[in-house]
Design a protein around this motif. Structure first.
Motif, PDB file in Angstrom:
ATOM      1  N   ALA A  20       0.757  -1.158  -0.008  1.00 42.69           N
ATOM      2  CA  ALA A  20       0.038  -0.315   0.476  1.00 42.69           C
ATOM      3  C   ALA A  20       0.748   1.499  -0.116  1.00 42.69           C
ATOM      4  O   ALA A  20       0.381   2.649  -0.186  1.00 42.69           O
ATOM      5  N   ALA A  21       2.072   1.407   0.172  1.00 40.01           N
ATOM      6  CA  ALA A  21       2.985   2.047   0.208  1.00 40.01           C
ATOM      7  C   ALA A  21       3.850   2.424  -0.807  1.00 40.01           C
ATOM      8  O   ALA A  21       3.604   3.774  -1.484  1.00 40.01           O
ATOM      9  N   THR A  22       3.482   1.305  -1.462  1.00 38.42           N
ATOM     10  CA  THR A  22       4.573   0.775  -2.695  1.00 38.42           C
ATOM     11  C   THR A  22       4.714   0.248  -3.447  1.00 38.42           C
ATOM     12  O   THR A  22       4.843  -0.947  -2.678  1.00 38.42           O
ATOM     13  N   THR A  23       4.471  -0.860  -4.818  1.00 35.14           N
ATOM     14  CA  THR A  23       4.415  -1.822  -4.750  1.00 35.14           C
ATOM     15  C   THR A  23       6.205  -1.673  -5.536  1.00 35.14           C
ATOM     16  O   THR A  23       6.283  -0.985  -6.422  1.00 35.14           O
ATOM     17  N   GLN A  24       6.946  -2.933  -5.738  1.00 33.91           N
ATOM     18  CA  GLN A  24       8.330  -3.150  -6.642  1.00 33.91           C
ATOM     19  C   GLN A  24       7.499  -2.951  -8.487  1.00 33.91           C
ATOM     20  O   GLN A  24       6.342  -3.505  -8.746  1.00 33.91           O
ATOM     21  N   LYS A  25       8.537  -3.285  -9.006  1.00 29.72           N
ATOM     22  CA  LYS A  25       8.836  -3.129 -10.324  1.00 29.72           C
ATOM     23  C   LYS A  25       8.519  -4.195 -10.794  1.00 29.72           C
ATOM     24  O   LYS A  25      10.072  -4.720 -10.934  1.00 29.72           O
ATOM     25  N   PRO A  26       8.344  -4.964 -11.461  1.00 26.16           N
ATOM     26  CA  PRO A  26       8.385  -5.784 -13.012  1.00 26.16           C
ATOM     27  C   PRO A  26       9.286  -5.785 -13.871  1.00 26.16           C
ATOM     28  O   PRO A  26       9.791  -3.805 -14.206  1.00 26.16           O
ATOM     29  N   LYS A  27      10.810  -6.468 -14.526  1.00 26.18           N
ATOM     30  CA  LYS A  27      11.801  -5.952 -15.226  1.00 26.18           C
ATOM     31  C   LYS A  27      10.997  -5.363 -16.316  1.00 26.18           C
ATOM     32  O   LYS A  27      12.311  -4.425 -16.763  1.00 26.18           O
ATOM     33  N   ASN A  28      10.599  -5.427 -16.870  1.00 28.51           N
ATOM     34  CA  ASN A  28      10.161  -4.174 -18.669  1.00 28.51           C
ATOM     35  C   ASN A  28       9.949  -2.763 -17.994  1.00 28.51           C
ATOM     36  O   ASN A  28      10.041  -2.270 -18.541  1.00 28.51           O
ATOM     37  N   VAL A  29       9.001  -2.309 -16.186  1.00 34.05           N
ATOM     38  CA  VAL A  29       9.309  -1.581 -16.644  1.00 34.05           C
ATOM     39  C   VAL A  29      10.739  -0.217 -16.052  1.00 34.05           C
ATOM     40  O   VAL A  29      10.804   0.634 -16.619  1.00 34.05           O
ATOM     41  N   ILE A  30      11.434  -1.059 -15.444  1.00 36.24           N
ATOM     42  CA  ILE A  30      12.687  -1.194 -14.981  1.00 36.24           C
ATOM     43  C   ILE A  30      13.576  -0.502 -16.689  1.00 36.24           C
ATOM     44  O   ILE A  30      14.332   0.270 -16.566  1.00 36.24           O
ATOM     45  N   ASP A  31      12.948  -1.578 -16.951  1.00 39.02           N
ATOM     46  CA  ASP A  31      14.327  -2.186 -18.409  1.00 39.02           C
ATOM     47  C   ASP A  31      13.762  -0.826 -19.282  1.00 39.02           C
ATOM     48  O   ASP A  31      14.751  -0.107 -19.805  1.00 39.02           O
ATOM     49  N   SER A  32      12.706  -0.441 -19.439  1.00 41.43           N
ATOM     50  CA  SER A  32      12.217   0.662 -19.971  1.00 41.43           C
ATOM     51  C   SER A  32      12.461   1.745 -20.775  1.00 41.43           C
ATOM     52  O   SER A  32      13.304   3.141 -20.539  1.00 41.43           O
ATOM     53  N   GLN A  33      12.613   1.865 -18.959  1.00 41.70           N
ATOM     54  CA  GLN A  33      13.485   3.548 -18.602  1.00 41.70           C
ATOM     55  C   GLN A  33      14.590   4.037 -18.703  1.00 41.70           C
ATOM     56  O   GLN A  33      15.902   5.207 -19.045  1.00 41.70           O
ATOM     57  N   ILE A  34      15.972   2.502 -18.298  1.00 38.10           N
ATOM     58  CA  ILE A  34      16.673   2.313 -19.088  1.00 38.10           C
ATOM     59  C   ILE A  34      17.298   2.682 -20.505  1.00 38.10           C
ATOM     60  O   ILE A  34      17.956   3.328 -20.888  1.00 38.10           O
ATOM     61  N   GLU A  35      16.298   2.004 -21.059  1.00 38.42           N
ATOM     62  CA  GLU A  35      16.693   2.467 -22.309  1.00 38.42           C
ATOM     63  C   GLU A  35      16.514   3.418 -22.811  1.00 38.42           C
ATOM     64  O   GLU A  35      17.027   4.350 -23.346  1.00 38.42           O
ATOM     65  N   TYR A  36      15.632   4.502 -22.341  1.00 39.11           N
ATOM     66  CA  TYR A  36      15.075   5.944 -22.591  1.00 39.11           C
ATOM     67  C   TYR A  36      16.808   6.403 -21.863  1.00 39.11           C
ATOM     68  O   TYR A  36      16.305   6.958 -22.872  1.00 39.11           O
ATOM     69  N   TYR A  37      17.119   7.060 -20.897  1.00 38.86           N
ATOM     70  CA  TYR A  37      18.421   6.980 -20.938  1.00 38.86           C
ATOM     71  C   TYR A  37      19.931   6.812 -21.735  1.00 38.86           C
ATOM     72  O   TYR A  37      20.717   7.475 -21.824  1.00 38.86           O
ATOM     73  N   GLU A  38      19.415   5.570 -21.972  1.00 44.84           N
ATOM     74  CA  GLU A  38      20.400   4.968 -23.218  1.00 44.84           C
ATOM     75  C   GLU A  38      20.829   4.906 -24.242  1.00 44.84           C
ATOM     76  O   GLU A  38      21.794   5.436 -25.281  1.00 44.84           O
ATOM     77  N   LYS A  39      19.275   5.376 -24.435  1.00 48.03           N
ATOM     78  CA  LYS A  39      19.259   5.055 -25.961  1.00 48.03           C
ATOM     79  C   LYS A  39      19.022   6.178 -26.851  1.00 48.03           C
ATOM     80  O   LYS A  39      18.766   6.153 -28.284  1.00 48.03           O
ATOM     81  N   TYR A  40      17.922   6.768 -26.487  1.00 48.09           N
ATOM     82  CA  TYR A  40      16.952   7.747 -26.683  1.00 48.09           C
ATOM     83  C   TYR A  40      16.245   8.906 -26.433  1.00 48.09           C
ATOM     84  O   TYR A  40      15.405   9.507 -26.271  1.00 48.09           O
ATOM     85  N   CYS A  41      17.660   9.182 -25.314  1.00 43.15           N
ATOM     86  CA  CYS A  41      17.091  10.261 -23.699  1.00 43.15           C
ATOM     87  C   CYS A  41      17.289  11.778 -24.736  1.00 43.15           C
ATOM     88  O   CYS A  41      18.443  12.404 -25.285  1.00 43.15           O
ATOM     89  N   ALA A  42      15.721  12.383 -24.813  1.00 47.51           N
ATOM     90  CA  ALA A  42      15.811  13.704 -25.594  1.00 47.51           C
ATOM     91  C   ALA A  42      14.389  14.702 -25.166  1.00 47.51           C
ATOM     92  O   ALA A  42      13.726  13.575 -24.037  1.00 47.51           O
ATOM     93  N   ASN A  43      14.528  15.909 -24.544  1.00 48.43           N
ATOM     94  CA  ASN A  43      13.223  16.302 -24.434  1.00 48.43           C
ATOM     95  C   ASN A  43      12.558  16.234 -25.469  1.00 48.43           C
ATOM     96  O   ASN A  43      11.481  15.587 -26.464  1.00 48.43           O
ATOM     97  N   THR A  44      10.676  15.795 -24.727  1.00 48.12           N
ATOM     98  CA  THR A  44       8.977  15.716 -25.672  1.00 48.12           C
ATOM     99  C   THR A  44       9.262  17.030 -25.695  1.00 48.12           C
ATOM    100  O   THR A  44       8.831  18.075 -25.681  1.00 48.12           O
ATOM    101  N   HIS A  45       8.105  16.598 -26.733  1.00 39.93           N
ATOM    102  CA  HIS A  45       7.312  17.733 -27.614  1.00 39.93           C
ATOM    103  C   HIS A  45       7.473  19.272 -28.535  1.00 39.93           C
ATOM    104  O   HIS A  45       7.022  20.238 -27.847  1.00 39.93           O
TER     105      HIS A  45
END
Length: 393
Positions: A20-45
């Motif tokens: 109820a305080a916070t849930t754990q995160k599945p690997k696909n969630v963690i990987d998606s953030q790493i992928e953003y920072y490593e492969k296409y880190c840029a601002n939006t809109h």
């Protein structure tokens, strides 16, 4: 069997029962953030080069995913926020000041109490509180009486109590509110981890949602706003990404949702939130409901065997959290000992001091489960709890 999807459980021996305080995160969630920072880190809109376009597409795809996930009519109704707390504060600041009365329930989190105090509201001036019975059930008779005396009110209630797991009948809350020309904001912080939400079927006006309590990243949430209310909402903040035209005399803003998302957003977090929704879709709410209810019932049956245990409600119309105390033993002391034995639960008032005061207690021991918890987690909790009680008796 779902623990394998969550890296936390491969790297920690802790029995995690603080969902109820916070849930754990599945690997696909963690990987998606790493992928953003490593492969296409840029601002939006903003920019039109490849990585920026990719970031914008991924960000907006999360908005579309959430729209479909809660059955909103349009993506314009989905506004990304830092979380439920910011979403409630946003509505309090931009929409509700002209309402004479705000109606909340007795089971609210502080995030749905304090913003109304900041408007100068209290029990003698514009704040109405719907009581509950001895089983913490929402008092619909009192609720309708309040609405009769205070039509055209703003109703703001939690869907699932973070402290006790009690589920409010949101459809009934909304139907009665609309009967008396009132609108409804639902605090859905605990909702999506446990249940499917259909905003059109429930007919909610506003729905505040959390990512980190829904297997997604921290620092991200969303606010659903029924389309007809968008024109009456003022921007909470302004600046970059919200404007259509600016000169030194005046500014014109973009349409929703962009005029409500000033500055650079938590791009990686929003992308991760979308991945969390994909994960839930893959698992399916029927599976989540079946597994979680089974473990929740087993937890309750094992806790009932503990001598001198005190509950404050039964488990009917409840999910997620189970709160209790042990007669004549401090919940804080129990929490410390459980931690020493590798059991993560929360003790205290759970940001719900008013209901604790009504019950005449300072807090509880709260065990909050998710679908990745199992019988072994419960067995280890019960073993550690019994050992703690022996030490404190």
């Amino acid at each position: 069997m779902f623990k394998r999807d969550f890296p936390y459980f491969a790297n920690s021996k802790t029995v995690y029962l603080d969902n109820a305080a916070t849930t754990q995160k599945p690997k696909n969630v963690i990987d998606s953030q790493i992928e953003y920072y490593e492969k296409y880190c840029a601002n939006t809109h903003r920019s039109s080069y490849g990585d920026a376009n990719m970031a914008t597409r991924k960000y907006e795809n999360s908005r579309e995913l959430l729209k479909e996930f809660i059955n909103a009519k349009k993506s314009e109704e989905i506004i990304f926020t830092k979380g439920v707390t910011e979403a409630i504060n946003m509505i309090a600041d931009t929409f509700t000041r002209d309402y004479k009365s705000v109606i909340i329930s007795s089971l609210e989190h502080h995030s749905n109490i304090v913003p109304w105090h900041m408007q100068g509201r209290d029990l003698t001036n514009g704040l109405k509180v719907v009581g509950c019975d001895n089983n913490l059930n929402f008092d619909f008779e009192e609720y309708e009486n309040i609405l009769k005396k205070n039509p055209n009110s703003f109703v703001s209630v939690t869907h699932i109590s973070n402290a006790f797991g009690k589920i409010h009948d949101i459809k009934r809350v909304c139907d009665l509110a609309h009967k008396y020309e009132s609108v409804v904001l639902v605090d859905g912080a605990q909702s999506l981890a446990h249940a499917k939400i259909d905003v059109q079927k429930l007919d909610v006006d506003f729905l505040a949602l959390s990512s980190h309590k829904t297997f997604g990243p921290t620092g991200v949430g969303a606010l659903y706003v029924k389309e007809k209310h968008l024109e009456n909402m003022k921007p909470y903040q302004t600046g970059g990404a919200t404007i259509n035209e600016v000169d030194f005399n005046s500014s014109t803003l973009l349409n929703s949702p962009y005029k409500f998302e000033a500055g650079t957003q938590n791009i990686a977090g929003v992308i991760g939130f979308g991945e969390a929704l994909k994960y839930i879709n893959r698992i399916g709410y029927e599976n989540i409901k079946t597994v979680e209810k089974d473990v929740y019932n087993y937890l309750n049956s094992e806790l009932e065997k503990i001598p001198n245990i005190i509950f404050y409600n039964d488990t009917k119309d409840c999910i997620g959290s189970r709160s209790f105390n042990i007669k004549n033993i401090s919940h804080d002391d129990i929490g410390i000992l459980l931690d020493k034995m590798g059991i993560a639960v929360r003790v205290g008032h759970h940001c719900a001091q008013p209901i604790m005061k009504k019950l005449g207690i300072k807090g509880t021991i709260r065990v909050s489960t998710s679908f990745y918890n199992d019988y072994e987690d419960v067995n280890r909790l019960i073993k550690a709890l019994k050992k703690a009680l022996d030490m404190l008796s």
